[in-house]
Structures are given as structure tokens and as C-alpha cells.
Design a protein around this motif. Structure first.
Motif, PDB file in Angstrom:
ATOM      1  N   ILE A  60       0.559  -1.373   0.158  1.00 12.32           N
ATOM      2  CA  ILE A  60      -0.014  -0.233   0.023  1.00 12.32           C
ATOM      3  C   ILE A  60       0.510   1.030   0.208  1.00 12.32           C
ATOM      4  CG2 ILE A  60      -1.824   1.626   1.145  1.00 12.32           C
ATOM      5  CD1 ILE A  60      -2.455  -1.683   0.047  1.00 12.32           C
ATOM      6  N   ILE A  61       0.385   1.848  -1.197  1.00 15.35           N
ATOM      7  CA  ILE A  61       1.675   3.450  -1.453  1.00 15.35           C
ATOM      8  C   ILE A  61       1.240   5.270  -0.931  1.00 15.35           C
ATOM      9  CG2 ILE A  61       3.753   2.015  -2.449  1.00 15.35           C
ATOM     10  CD1 ILE A  61       1.997   3.690  -4.885  1.00 15.35           C
ATOM     11  N   GLU A  62      -0.745   4.667  -0.911  1.00  8.75           N
ATOM     12  CA  GLU A  62      -1.182   5.669  -0.517  1.00  8.75           C
ATOM     13  C   GLU A  62      -2.753   4.712  -0.150  1.00  8.75           C
ATOM     14  OE1 GLU A  62      -1.729   9.187  -3.192  1.00  8.75           O
ATOM     15  OE2 GLU A  62      -0.710   7.812  -4.815  1.00  8.75           O
ATOM     16  N   ALA A  63      -3.169   5.870   1.101  1.00 14.69           N
ATOM     17  CA  ALA A  63      -4.527   5.041   1.894  1.00 14.69           C
ATOM     18  C   ALA A  63      -5.544   5.926   2.011  1.00 14.69           C
ATOM     19  CB  ALA A  63      -3.434   4.391   3.161  1.00 14.69           C
ATOM     20  N   ASN A  64      -6.324   5.662   1.971  1.00 12.32           N
ATOM     21  CA  ASN A  64      -7.805   6.263   2.182  1.00 12.32           C
ATOM     22  C   ASN A  64      -8.308   7.206   1.051  1.00 12.32           C
ATOM     23  OD1 ASN A  64     -10.294   6.162   3.558  1.00 12.32           O
ATOM     24  ND2 ASN A  64      -9.997   7.714   5.252  1.00 12.32           N
ATOM     25  N   LEU A  65      -7.914   7.023  -0.103  1.00 12.56           N
ATOM     26  CA  LEU A  65      -8.173   7.885  -1.492  1.00 12.56           C
ATOM     27  C   LEU A  65      -9.916   7.581  -1.997  1.00 12.56           C
ATOM     28  CD1 LEU A  65      -5.165   6.263  -3.813  1.00 12.56           C
ATOM     29  CD2 LEU A  65      -5.419   8.939  -2.415  1.00 12.56           C
ATOM     30  N   PRO A  66     -10.235   8.431  -1.820  1.00 14.25           N
ATOM     31  CA  PRO A  66     -11.666   8.646  -2.706  1.00 14.25           C
ATOM     32  C   PRO A  66     -11.515   8.110  -4.209  1.00 14.25           C
ATOM     33  CG  PRO A  66     -11.803  10.475  -1.902  1.00 14.25           C
ATOM     34  CD  PRO A  66     -10.092  10.430  -2.160  1.00 14.25           C
ATOM     35  N   ASP A  67     -12.808   6.449  -4.665  1.00 13.19           N
ATOM     36  CA  ASP A  67     -12.307   6.421  -5.623  1.00 13.19           C
ATOM     37  C   ASP A  67     -12.750   6.912  -7.089  1.00 13.19           C
ATOM     38  OD1 ASP A  67     -13.014   4.291  -7.643  1.00 13.19           O
ATOM     39  OD2 ASP A  67     -13.423   2.483  -6.055  1.00 13.19           O
ATOM     40  N   PRO A  68     -12.295   7.221  -7.349  1.00 13.50           N
ATOM     41  CA  PRO A  68     -12.860   7.796  -8.836  1.00 13.50           C
ATOM     42  C   PRO A  68     -13.678   7.583  -9.722  1.00 13.50           C
ATOM     43  CG  PRO A  68     -10.616   7.171  -9.071  1.00 13.50           C
ATOM     44  CD  PRO A  68     -10.857   6.499  -7.835  1.00 13.50           C
ATOM     45  N   THR A  69     -14.063   6.633 -10.191  1.00 14.95           N
ATOM     46  CA  THR A  69     -15.315   5.531 -10.725  1.00 14.95           C
ATOM     47  C   THR A  69     -15.890   5.989  -9.985  1.00 14.95           C
ATOM     48  OG1 THR A  69     -14.908   3.361  -9.352  1.00 14.95           O
ATOM     49  CG2 THR A  69     -12.801   3.595 -11.684  1.00 14.95           C
ATOM     50  N   GLN A  70     -16.516   6.373  -8.438  1.00 19.08           N
ATOM     51  CA  GLN A  70     -17.845   6.687  -8.222  1.00 19.08           C
ATOM     52  C   GLN A  70     -18.342   8.218  -8.760  1.00 19.08           C
ATOM     53  OE1 GLN A  70     -17.649   7.467  -4.152  1.00 19.08           O
ATOM     54  NE2 GLN A  70     -15.611   8.154  -4.057  1.00 19.08           N
ATOM     55  N   PHE A  71     -17.116   8.633  -9.689  1.00 16.72           N
ATOM     56  CA  PHE A  71     -18.295  10.081  -9.663  1.00 16.72           C
ATOM     57  C   PHE A  71     -18.132  10.612 -11.705  1.00 16.72           C
ATOM     58  CE2 PHE A  71     -15.110  10.537  -6.201  1.00 16.72           C
ATOM     59  CZ  PHE A  71     -15.842  11.317  -5.342  1.00 16.72           C
ATOM     60  N   ASP A  72     -17.284   9.022 -11.690  1.00 14.56           N
ATOM     61  CA  ASP A  72     -17.326   8.925 -12.777  1.00 14.56           C
ATOM     62  C   ASP A  72     -19.146   8.307 -13.938  1.00 14.56           C
ATOM     63  OD1 ASP A  72     -17.041   8.734 -15.817  1.00 14.56           O
ATOM     64  OD2 ASP A  72     -15.570   7.568 -15.720  1.00 14.56           O
ATOM     65  N   PRO A  73     -19.564   9.065 -15.077  1.00 16.87           N
ATOM     66  CA  PRO A  73     -21.299   8.524 -15.078  1.00 16.87           C
ATOM     67  C   PRO A  73     -21.081   7.386 -16.331  1.00 16.87           C
ATOM     68  CG  PRO A  73     -21.115  11.580 -15.298  1.00 16.87           C
ATOM     69  CD  PRO A  73     -19.903  10.182 -14.805  1.00 16.87           C
ATOM     70  N   LYS A  74     -19.949   7.184 -16.787  1.00 18.98           N
ATOM     71  CA  LYS A  74     -19.616   5.740 -17.829  1.00 18.98           C
ATOM     72  C   LYS A  74     -18.966   4.997 -17.031  1.00 18.98           C
ATOM     73  CE  LYS A  74     -18.285  10.188 -21.740  1.00 18.98           C
ATOM     74  NZ  LYS A  74     -17.400  10.189 -22.074  1.00 18.98           N
ATOM     75  N   SER A  75     -18.380   5.214 -15.800  1.00 17.52           N
ATOM     76  CA  SER A  75     -18.402   3.864 -15.573  1.00 17.52           C
ATOM     77  C   SER A  75     -18.824   3.362 -15.374  1.00 17.52           C
ATOM     78  CB  SER A  75     -17.358   4.273 -14.104  1.00 17.52           C
ATOM     79  OG  SER A  75     -16.967   2.890 -13.172  1.00 17.52           O
ATOM     80  N   SER A  76     -18.728   1.500 -14.850  1.00 11.40           N
ATOM     81  CA  SER A  76     -19.763   0.528 -14.533  1.00 11.40           C
ATOM     82  C   SER A  76     -19.974   0.966 -12.405  1.00 11.40           C
ATOM     83  CB  SER A  76     -19.807  -0.588 -14.601  1.00 11.40           C
ATOM     84  OG  SER A  76     -17.755  -0.769 -14.289  1.00 11.40           O
ATOM     85  N   TYR A  77     -18.642   1.757 -11.885  1.00 13.40           N
ATOM     86  CA  TYR A  77     -18.650   1.591 -10.599  1.00 13.40           C
ATOM     87  C   TYR A  77     -19.575   3.141  -9.635  1.00 13.40           C
ATOM     88  CZ  TYR A  77     -16.022  -2.185 -10.674  1.00 13.40           C
ATOM     89  OH  TYR A  77     -15.670  -3.929 -11.582  1.00 13.40           O
ATOM     90  N   PHE A  78     -20.125   3.610 -11.578  1.00 13.62           N
ATOM     91  CA  PHE A  78     -20.920   5.027 -10.962  1.00 13.62           C
ATOM     92  C   PHE A  78     -21.610   5.490 -10.133  1.00 13.62           C
ATOM     93  CE2 PHE A  78     -24.010   7.998 -11.626  1.00 13.62           C
ATOM     94  CZ  PHE A  78     -23.299   9.350 -11.260  1.00 13.62           C
ATOM     95  N   ASP A  79     -21.653   6.115  -8.826  1.00 10.38           N
ATOM     96  CA  ASP A  79     -22.894   5.698  -7.686  1.00 10.38           C
ATOM     97  C   ASP A  79     -23.222   7.584  -7.858  1.00 10.38           C
ATOM     98  OD1 ASP A  79     -24.002   6.083  -5.457  1.00 10.38           O
ATOM     99  OD2 ASP A  79     -22.151   5.373  -4.355  1.00 10.38           O
ATOM    100  N   PRO A  80     -24.706   7.661  -8.061  1.00  8.52           N
ATOM    101  CA  PRO A  80     -24.761   8.939  -8.277  1.00  8.52           C
ATOM    102  C   PRO A  80     -24.880   9.075  -7.089  1.00  8.52           C
ATOM    103  CG  PRO A  80     -26.904   6.852  -8.400  1.00  8.52           C
ATOM    104  CD  PRO A  80     -25.307   6.583  -8.791  1.00  8.52           C
TER     105      PRO A  80
END
Length: 143
Positions: A60-80
Motif C-alpha cells: 500500500i503506497i497511498e491510503a484512504n483515497l476516494p475511488d474516482p470511478t464513483q464520480f464517472d457516469p461512464k464507469s460501471s462503478y458510478f455511484d450517483p
């Protein structure tokens, strides 16, 4: 930390050297990710394949990062419901450490550890991120 090898494998991490462990959408797994600290070592586990196995190590080289895919409407991991001000999903950035010359199969893990010792061998466990006690991690490395 589990990944399907056809989605992202230890070979991918070895080639790229580092990556964000994105797309985790289970609250318990997210909570485990949030407990990780810079410098922690994680097992890389290939799942949903012919022989599920621990295949290597990452740090682990960086911790507790907001997952950027939650903000991307084109991502299958998008969270509105997620916003930059109030993210719901967190992750870590990992760095390749080692690919094992001999993988440690789930079958082997089941013969050596109980579900109380190692959650991955517990029947019904589907989490993509689980903690491993330091004592158990040491025993796994000796297999």
C-alpha cells in the motif's frame, strides 16, 4: 485483495508497477480498505478462475483515497449518490512487490487454515478485500 485475472492480474500489476484498487462496492470491503495504511503488505489473490490462488504481494503506497470511478457516469462503478465533497467509496494505491514462483491455492489454504483463522477459506465468503492477521500472513508466506 482479490481480482479476477481476466480483469486485472498480477502480471498487469507487475507491468504497470502501481495502480489504484478501484471498483470495490461492498461496504465491509470498503471498511477494510479504509483500515489499510501506507507500508502495509497485501496478498494478491486471483479469484473466479480455474485455480483460485494467492499469486504475489503488493504494498500500500497511498491510503484512504476516494475511488474516482464513483464520480464517472461512464464507469460501471458510478455511484450517483457520491459527490466529491462526500465520497462514499474509498480505495488504496498499491505497488507491485513480488510474483510468487509457486502460487498458494485456495485448496492448500483450506487444508492449513480454518475459517476463523483466514476468512477466505470460510464458506460463503465473497469479499474482495479481507484482513489477514500478521501471524497467519507469516504462516502463509512459509507455505
Amino acid at each position: 485483495m482479490k481480482s479476477e485475472p481476466n480483469v486485472y492480474s498480477i502480471d498487469d500489476l507487475e507491468r504497470e508497477k502501481r495502480t489504484i484498487w478501484d471498483g470495490v462496492r461492498n461496504y465491509q470491503a470498503r471498511n477494510y480498505l479504509q483500515q489499510m495504511q501506507v507500508g502495509d503488505i497485501a496478498f494478491f489473490y486471483h479469484s473466479n478462475c480455474k485455480s483460485p490462488s494467492i499469486v504475489g504481494l503488493m504494498m500500500i503506497i497511498e491510503a484512504n483515497l476516494p475511488d474516482p470511478t464513483q464520480f464517472d457516469p461512464k464507469s460501471s462503478y458510478f455511484d450517483p449518490k457520491a459527490t466529491v465533497e462526500h465520497p462514499r467509496w474509498f480505495t488504496v494505491r498499491v505497488q507491485y512487490q513480488e510474483k510468487f514462483s509457486q502460487v498458494i491455492s485456495l485448496t492448500t489454504l483450506k487444508t492449513k487454515f480454518s475459517g476463523d483463522e483466514l476468512l477466505i477459506v470460510r464458506k460463503g465468503n465473497r469479499l474482495s478485500v479481507i484482513p489477514v492477521a500478521e501471524e497467519i500472513a507469516h504462516k502463509i508466506r512459509l507455505l
